[in-house]
Design an enzyme around this catalytic site. Structure first.
Site, PDB file in Angstrom:
ATOM      1  N   ASP A  37       0.863  -1.201   0.000  1.00 28.95           N
ATOM      2  CA  ASP A  37       0.000   0.000   0.000  1.00 28.95           C
ATOM      3  C   ASP A  37       0.886   1.233   0.000  1.00 28.95           C
ATOM      4  O   ASP A  37       1.961   1.238   0.597  1.00 28.95           O
ATOM      5  CB  ASP A  37      -0.914  -0.009   1.232  1.00 28.95           C
ATOM      6  CG  ASP A  37      -2.171   0.833   1.020  1.00 28.95           C
ATOM      7  OD1 ASP A  37      -3.286   0.294   1.114  1.00 28.95           O
ATOM      8  OD2 ASP A  37      -2.029   2.053   0.770  1.00 28.95           O
ATOM      9  N   ASP A  56       3.977   1.892  -4.157  1.00 32.41           N
ATOM     10  CA  ASP A  56       3.130   2.707  -5.031  1.00 32.41           C
ATOM     11  C   ASP A  56       2.943   1.892  -6.312  1.00 32.41           C
ATOM     12  O   ASP A  56       3.884   1.718  -7.090  1.00 32.41           O
ATOM     13  CB  ASP A  56       3.833   4.045  -5.314  1.00 32.41           C
ATOM     14  CG  ASP A  56       3.023   4.925  -6.257  1.00 32.41           C
ATOM     15  OD1 ASP A  56       2.022   4.442  -6.828  1.00 32.41           O
ATOM     16  OD2 ASP A  56       3.405   6.101  -6.426  1.00 32.41           O
ATOM     17  N   VAL A  57       1.727   1.377  -6.529  1.00 35.73           N
ATOM     18  CA  VAL A  57       1.528   0.467  -7.664  1.00 35.73           C
ATOM     19  C   VAL A  57       1.661   1.165  -9.014  1.00 35.73           C
ATOM     20  O   VAL A  57       1.751   0.503 -10.046  1.00 35.73           O
ATOM     21  CB  VAL A  57       0.169  -0.272  -7.592  1.00 35.73           C
ATOM     22  CG1 VAL A  57       0.080  -1.138  -6.349  1.00 35.73           C
ATOM     23  CG2 VAL A  57      -1.011   0.703  -7.680  1.00 35.73           C
ATOM     24  N   ASN A  83      -5.821  -4.785  -6.119  1.00 33.74           N
ATOM     25  CA  ASN A  83      -6.995  -4.099  -5.576  1.00 33.74           C
ATOM     26  C   ASN A  83      -6.802  -2.584  -5.468  1.00 33.74           C
ATOM     27  O   ASN A  83      -7.772  -1.832  -5.533  1.00 33.74           O
ATOM     28  CB  ASN A  83      -7.285  -4.706  -4.190  1.00 33.74           C
ATOM     29  CG  ASN A  83      -8.199  -3.855  -3.343  1.00 33.74           C
ATOM     30  OD1 ASN A  83      -9.408  -3.825  -3.568  1.00 33.74           O
ATOM     31  ND2 ASN A  83      -7.632  -3.134  -2.371  1.00 33.74           N
ATOM     32  N   TYR A 146     -12.827   7.436 -14.412  1.00 30.62           N
ATOM     33  CA  TYR A 146     -12.532   6.295 -13.546  1.00 30.62           C
ATOM     34  C   TYR A 146     -13.043   5.000 -14.178  1.00 30.62           C
ATOM     35  O   TYR A 146     -12.329   3.993 -14.236  1.00 30.62           O
ATOM     36  CB  TYR A 146     -13.202   6.546 -12.193  1.00 30.62           C
ATOM     37  CG  TYR A 146     -13.302   5.370 -11.250  1.00 30.62           C
ATOM     38  CD1 TYR A 146     -12.225   4.994 -10.448  1.00 30.62           C
ATOM     39  CD2 TYR A 146     -14.495   4.648 -11.118  1.00 30.62           C
ATOM     40  CE1 TYR A 146     -12.332   3.933  -9.558  1.00 30.62           C
ATOM     41  CE2 TYR A 146     -14.607   3.597 -10.228  1.00 30.62           C
ATOM     42  CZ  TYR A 146     -13.538   3.238  -9.458  1.00 30.62           C
ATOM     43  OH  TYR A 146     -13.642   2.186  -8.573  1.00 30.62           O
ATOM     44  N   LYS A 150     -11.465   1.116 -15.199  1.00 29.50           N
ATOM     45  CA  LYS A 150     -11.989  -0.146 -14.653  1.00 29.50           C
ATOM     46  C   LYS A 150     -12.405  -1.089 -15.782  1.00 29.50           C
ATOM     47  O   LYS A 150     -12.321  -2.306 -15.652  1.00 29.50           O
ATOM     48  CB  LYS A 150     -13.142   0.155 -13.698  1.00 29.50           C
ATOM     49  CG  LYS A 150     -12.677   0.854 -12.417  1.00 29.50           C
ATOM     50  CD  LYS A 150     -11.699  -0.030 -11.671  1.00 29.50           C
ATOM     51  CE  LYS A 150     -11.255   0.490 -10.336  1.00 29.50           C
ATOM     52  NZ  LYS A 150     -10.409  -0.453  -9.601  1.00 29.50           N
ATOM     53  N   THR A 181     -16.837   1.786   2.134  1.00 32.82           N
ATOM     54  CA  THR A 181     -15.399   1.977   2.365  1.00 32.82           C
ATOM     55  C   THR A 181     -15.093   3.479   2.317  1.00 32.82           C
ATOM     56  O   THR A 181     -15.911   4.260   1.813  1.00 32.82           O
ATOM     57  CB  THR A 181     -14.560   1.301   1.250  1.00 32.82           C
ATOM     58  OG1 THR A 181     -14.733   2.056   0.045  1.00 32.82           O
ATOM     59  CG2 THR A 181     -14.963  -0.143   1.023  1.00 32.82           C
TER      60      THR A 181
END
Ligand code: NAD
Length: 252
Positions: A37, A56-57, A83, A146, A150, A181
């Site tokens: 994360d 950091d992905v 995720n 966004y 996805k 969340t």
């Protein structure tokens, strides 16, 4: 059933929301869990009997280092849950190049490199699950920037399933509906709850644990004949228009 003893899992974005519920669930099922994360959650990970590696992905070298850390620490990697993501809603008329590129680097490149780096270290019998969104399959006003990222995750998951099948690695995708969340609640919590209560056939917002349960099944050997699939975990929202939604439209 769904036993993960002896397996090693990475969960990106495990420091919050769906990632946390997934990390806890996989750990309880017996897997060693390494959370990657960008936000430091080392102390929380330790509380959950998980491990943490700052990642950091959107930086491919950091994704590779995360996967190396799993091998260094546990000697194997069996499960990858891509995720981590960022989100915010804006009309397409206000689309912004810098923001869109950031979405793509985190949400698409992060998953793409997560697939590549994890698969390179996996043995036959391993599984990857990528987290997409209901916005990939249904248009949502203001969620075009966004949602496009996805949609790309569904495509990446299908191609990865094909390319890695011969190595015995399964790849699936999950599209969450709306879940309780910090990400979902960061915009307009009342509106999120109200809409979800109307559009979800279950009549309420999803709990992160309910999404984690689907991840758990798909990464377990019980799902050994399932690959290349996209599972909508959305309380039935994507089925169509419910009687409650029709009633809302008529009364407004
Ligand atoms: N919550 C929902 O309603 C919902 C709906 C559809 C899809 N999703 C998807 O589910 C996944 C989890 O969402 P959530 O609601 O739990 O979000 P969240 O915001 O609660 O958690 C996201 C986590 O990702 C981490 N993260 C952000 N950028 C990162 C980066 N560059 N590198 C590494 N980590 C990073 C954050 O620090 C955070 O811990 C995301 O892919 C999201 O798009 C969520």
């Amino acid at each position: 059933m769904f036993d993960l003893n002896g397996k090693v899992a990475i969960v990106t974005g495990g420091g919050s929301g769906i990632g946390t519920a997934t990390s806890q669930r996989l750990r309880k099922a017996g897997a060693q869990v390494l959370i990657g994360d960008i936000t430091d959650c080392k102390a929380k990970a330790a509380e959950w009997d998980c491990h943490y590696h700052q990642t950091d992905v959107s930086k491919p070298a950091e994704v590779a280092a995360l996967c190396d850390e799993a091998i260094k620490r546990f000697g194997r990697l069996d499960i990858m849950v891509n995720n981590a993501a960022i989100s915010s809603g804006h009309p397409l008329a206000e689309a912004d190049e810098a923001r869109s590129l950031k979405f793509w680097r985190v949400n698409v490149m992060g998953v793409q490199m997560g697939i590549k780096e994890a698969a390179a270290r996996m043995k036959p019998g391993s599984a990857i699950v990528n987290i997409s969104s209901i916005t990939a399959v249904l248009g949502f006003a203001q969620w075009g920037e966004y949602g496009a990222t996805k949609g790309a995750i569904i495509s990446l998951s299908q191609t990865a399933a094909i390319e890695y099948a011969s190595l015995g690695i399964r790849v699936n995708c999950i599209c969450p509906g709306i879940f309780d969340t910090p990400m979902a609640m960061s915009e307009a919590p009342d509106m999120v709850h109200k809409n979800t209560n109307v559009f979800s056939l279950i009549g309420r917002i999803g709990r992160p644990e309910e999404l984690a349960a689907a991840v758990h099944f798909l990464v377990s050997d019980d799902a050994s004949y399932i690959t290349g699939q996209t599972l909508l975990v959305d309380g039935g929202w994507s089925t169509g228009t419910s009687i409650k939604a029709i009633g809302l439209a008529l009364s407004s």
